[in-house]
Motif scaffolding. Structure first.
Motif, mmCIF file in Angstrom:
data_model
loop_
_atom_site.group_PDB
_atom_site.id
_atom_site.type_symbol
_atom_site.label_atom_id
_atom_site.label_comp_id
_atom_site.label_asym_id
_atom_site.label_seq_id
_atom_site.Cartn_x
_atom_site.Cartn_y
_atom_site.Cartn_z
ATOM 1 N N THR A 243 18.216 2.774 -13.122
ATOM 2 C CA THR A 243 17.098 1.867 -13.381
ATOM 3 C C THR A 243 16.843 0.913 -12.220
ATOM 4 O O THR A 243 15.690 0.652 -11.861
ATOM 5 C CB THR A 243 17.353 1.088 -14.684
ATOM 6 O OG1 THR A 243 17.334 2.022 -15.768
ATOM 7 C CG2 THR A 243 16.286 0.038 -14.919
ATOM 8 N N LYS A 244 17.883 0.380 -11.610
ATOM 9 C CA LYS A 244 17.690 -0.542 -10.483
ATOM 10 C C LYS A 244 16.975 0.158 -9.332
ATOM 11 O O LYS A 244 16.049 -0.392 -8.719
ATOM 12 C CB LYS A 244 19.029 -1.097 -10.003
ATOM 13 C CG LYS A 244 18.864 -2.126 -8.880
ATOM 14 C CD LYS A 244 20.190 -2.652 -8.391
ATOM 15 C CE LYS A 244 20.001 -3.766 -7.352
ATOM 16 N NZ LYS A 244 19.148 -3.365 -6.215
ATOM 17 N N LYS A 245 17.397 1.376 -9.049
ATOM 18 C CA LYS A 245 16.763 2.148 -7.972
ATOM 19 C C LYS A 245 15.296 2.388 -8.292
ATOM 20 O O LYS A 245 14.419 2.244 -7.423
ATOM 21 C CB LYS A 245 17.504 3.468 -7.797
ATOM 22 C CG LYS A 245 16.926 4.385 -6.734
ATOM 23 C CD LYS A 245 17.725 5.676 -6.645
ATOM 24 C CE LYS A 245 17.131 6.644 -5.624
ATOM 25 N NZ LYS A 245 17.902 7.920 -5.569
ATOM 26 N N ALA A 246 15.008 2.755 -9.532
ATOM 27 C CA ALA A 246 13.624 3.019 -9.932
ATOM 28 C C ALA A 246 12.764 1.776 -9.745
ATOM 29 O O ALA A 246 11.649 1.839 -9.213
ATOM 30 C CB ALA A 246 13.577 3.495 -11.385
ATOM 31 N N ALA A 247 13.281 0.634 -10.191
ATOM 32 C CA ALA A 247 12.515 -0.610 -10.085
ATOM 33 C C ALA A 247 12.299 -1.005 -8.630
ATOM 34 O O ALA A 247 11.189 -1.393 -8.237
ATOM 35 C CB ALA A 247 13.242 -1.721 -10.834
ATOM 36 N N ASP A 248 13.342 -0.904 -7.829
ATOM 37 C CA ASP A 248 13.238 -1.310 -6.426
ATOM 38 C C ASP A 248 12.288 -0.403 -5.641
ATOM 39 O O ASP A 248 11.593 -0.863 -4.732
ATOM 40 C CB ASP A 248 14.621 -1.304 -5.769
ATOM 41 C CG ASP A 248 15.512 -2.432 -6.287
ATOM 42 O OD1 ASP A 248 14.988 -3.363 -6.926
ATOM 43 O OD2 ASP A 248 16.747 -2.355 -6.058
ATOM 44 N N LEU A 249 12.260 0.870 -5.982
ATOM 45 C CA LEU A 249 11.374 1.797 -5.297
ATOM 46 C C LEU A 249 9.918 1.631 -5.725
ATOM 47 O O LEU A 249 9.003 1.765 -4.908
ATOM 48 C CB LEU A 249 11.814 3.244 -5.559
ATOM 49 C CG LEU A 249 13.099 3.711 -4.882
ATOM 50 C CD1 LEU A 249 13.496 5.090 -5.405
ATOM 51 C CD2 LEU A 249 12.927 3.758 -3.364
ATOM 52 N N PHE A 250 9.702 1.330 -6.995
ATOM 53 C CA PHE A 250 8.347 1.315 -7.553
ATOM 54 C C PHE A 250 7.627 -0.017 -7.339
ATOM 55 O O PHE A 250 6.394 -0.054 -7.271
ATOM 56 C CB PHE A 250 8.420 1.629 -9.052
ATOM 57 C CG PHE A 250 7.103 1.937 -9.707
ATOM 58 C CD1 PHE A 250 6.324 3.001 -9.292
ATOM 59 C CD2 PHE A 250 6.642 1.165 -10.764
ATOM 60 C CE1 PHE A 250 5.120 3.312 -9.899
ATOM 61 C CE2 PHE A 250 5.444 1.457 -11.404
ATOM 62 C CZ PHE A 250 4.674 2.527 -10.970
ATOM 63 N N PHE A 251 8.383 -1.102 -7.214
ATOM 64 C CA PHE A 251 7.748 -2.421 -7.156
ATOM 65 C C PHE A 251 6.863 -2.636 -5.932
ATOM 66 O O PHE A 251 5.724 -3.129 -6.075
ATOM 67 C CB PHE A 251 8.797 -3.531 -7.232
ATOM 68 C CG PHE A 251 8.221 -4.896 -6.996
ATOM 69 C CD1 PHE A 251 7.360 -5.476 -7.922
ATOM 70 C CD2 PHE A 251 8.512 -5.605 -5.831
ATOM 71 C CE1 PHE A 251 6.807 -6.723 -7.706
ATOM 72 C CE2 PHE A 251 7.964 -6.854 -5.600
ATOM 73 C CZ PHE A 251 7.111 -7.422 -6.539
ATOM 74 N N PRO A 252 7.285 -2.325 -4.707
ATOM 75 C CA PRO A 252 6.478 -2.717 -3.548
ATOM 76 C C PRO A 252 5.051 -2.168 -3.559
ATOM 77 O O PRO A 252 4.089 -2.919 -3.338
ATOM 78 C CB PRO A 252 7.281 -2.169 -2.361
ATOM 79 C CG PRO A 252 8.692 -2.127 -2.855
ATOM 80 C CD PRO A 252 8.578 -1.733 -4.290
ATOM 81 N N SER A 253 4.885 -0.875 -3.830
ATOM 82 C CA SER A 253 3.534 -0.304 -3.831
ATOM 83 C C SER A 253 2.727 -0.795 -5.026
ATOM 84 O O SER A 253 1.516 -1.016 -4.922
ATOM 85 C CB SER A 253 3.594 1.229 -3.823
ATOM 86 O OG SER A 253 4.237 1.716 -4.981
ATOM 87 N N THR A 254 3.406 -1.002 -6.151
ATOM 88 C CA THR A 254 2.717 -1.527 -7.329
ATOM 89 C C THR A 254 2.200 -2.934 -7.056
ATOM 90 O O THR A 254 1.050 -3.272 -7.369
ATOM 91 C CB THR A 254 3.668 -1.550 -8.540
ATOM 92 O OG1 THR A 254 4.087 -0.212 -8.827
ATOM 93 C CG2 THR A 254 2.982 -2.130 -9.765
#
Length: 348
Positions: A243-254
């Motif tokens: 979950t941490k990886k998913a959040a960290d990867l998805f946040f910047p472009s979002t």
């Protein structure tokens, strides 16, 4: 419970490098994403129509047609077709063609559109926003019902007993109504007996349950069986191994996309705390490891009544390999968990 993907075919600047992928390359990537979604057992893939520089798919039907012969089972839909500024005759012809190429897997998701660039582009006045949609939907449904069409409206030349071809493999060709949660659009879909898609991209998804009930009541009032009408949701999200990886990867472009749209529409800044709140169990972001995302989807099914879930990924430009991995995880790990649990729950 049908599970799938939706995309707007974004071509925003990469947040890490500042580079902008070409429209051509991104469109080719999306075809690869559709093919993978089919291979991993997902049920549906939707492509949204836009007419601006940061979204490459102005013609979803053409993108879906490119993927149709390369896929076997997945349903292919617009998400949405901006029907208010389109010609319903051409929309029907395009998706009947996709239906032929896919041997009966095409769908139209008709909406009024939250982006307005297509109106001046095709010569329409925004003051006619609602009237245009109602009139064009009426014509689209008449074309769907009959090979020969006689119709008259206020914004398009009349049709006098003319045929519309090709005819689709499916009879009728599925037409869904896409809604951002407007009561009027929900009631319209119910009265017409058309499947409903809700864009649940903010707040708590459970808050949409009354809209689903309103839709079902309208369906009954219109003489339709609500148990036979599917309800779909479209929500932003991303899946990774943890979950941490998913959040960290998805946040910047979002964040980049939400802040750009925020400037256009008068929203406040989109922060990491807003993002983290939205990916909580009761929030509208489906971001996490497979079990986390599956649990939220099951919660949505049980509490809102959604029978189709479409994960919108990416939001903004993300590396293609990461998007492909998220699609693979959705199909191979999330979908089996959801389907099994929903089947048990429905069995009582």
């Amino acid at each position: 419970m049908e599970i799938g993907i939706s995309t707007f075919v974004e071509t925003t600047p990469d947040v890490a490098t500042g580079e902008v992928i070409s429209h051509a390359e991104r469109i080719r990537e999306v075809v690869e994403e559709i093919v993978l979604a089919d291979q991993v057992g997902l049920d549906v893939f939707g492509v949204g129509e836009h007419h601006r520089e940061d979204f490459a798919a102005s013609s979803p039907a053409v993108v879906l047609a490119a993927a149709a012969p390369q896929t076997k089972r997945i349903r292919l839909t617009s998400a949405v077709t901006v029907l208010s500024s389109a010609d319903p005759v051409r929309v029907f012809q395009d998706f009947a063609t996709v239906d032929a190429l896919s041997n009966g897997r095409a769908e139209i998701m008709a909406g009024r559109g939250s982006f307005i660039e297509s109106f001046p582009l095709f010569g329409y006045d925004l003051k006619d926003y609602n009237e245009l949609f109602e009139e064009k939907l009426d014509l689209l449904l008449k074309i769907r019902e009959s090979e020969k069409v006689t119709w008259k409206g206020g914004h398009r030349p009349a049709i006098n007993n003319l045929g519309v071809y090709p005819r689709p493999v499916q009879n009728p060709l599925p037409v869904w109504i896409g809604s951002g949660g407007n009561q009027e659009s929900v009631i319209r879909a119910g009265l017409l007996g058309l499947p409903l898609v809700l864009a649940i991209i903010g707040g708590s998804p459970v808050q949409f349950a009354p809209l689903v009930e309103l839709y079902k009541k309208a369906a009954v009032h219109g003489g339709h069986d609500p148990s036979k009408l599917p309800v779909a949701s479209h929500s932003h999200g991303f899946i990774a191994d943890n979950t941490k990886k998913a959040a960290d990867l998805f946040f910047p472009s979002t964040q980049a996309v939400m802040n750009k749209l925020g400037k256009e529409r008068g929203w406040g800044p989109y922060s990491r705390s807003s993002f983290d709140a939205a990916r909580s169990f009761e929030g509208a972001l489906y971001v996490g490891d497979p079990q986390t995302v599956a649990d939220k989807m099951i919660h949505l099914r049980k509490n809102v009544g959604v029978t189709r879930f479409m994960l919108h990924v990416p939001v903004g430009t993300m590396p293609h390999d990461l998007v492909m991995k998220a699609i693979e995880l959705l199909g191979k790990e999330v979908a089996p968990i959801v389907r099994e649990e929903v089947a048990k729950w429905e069995a009582g």
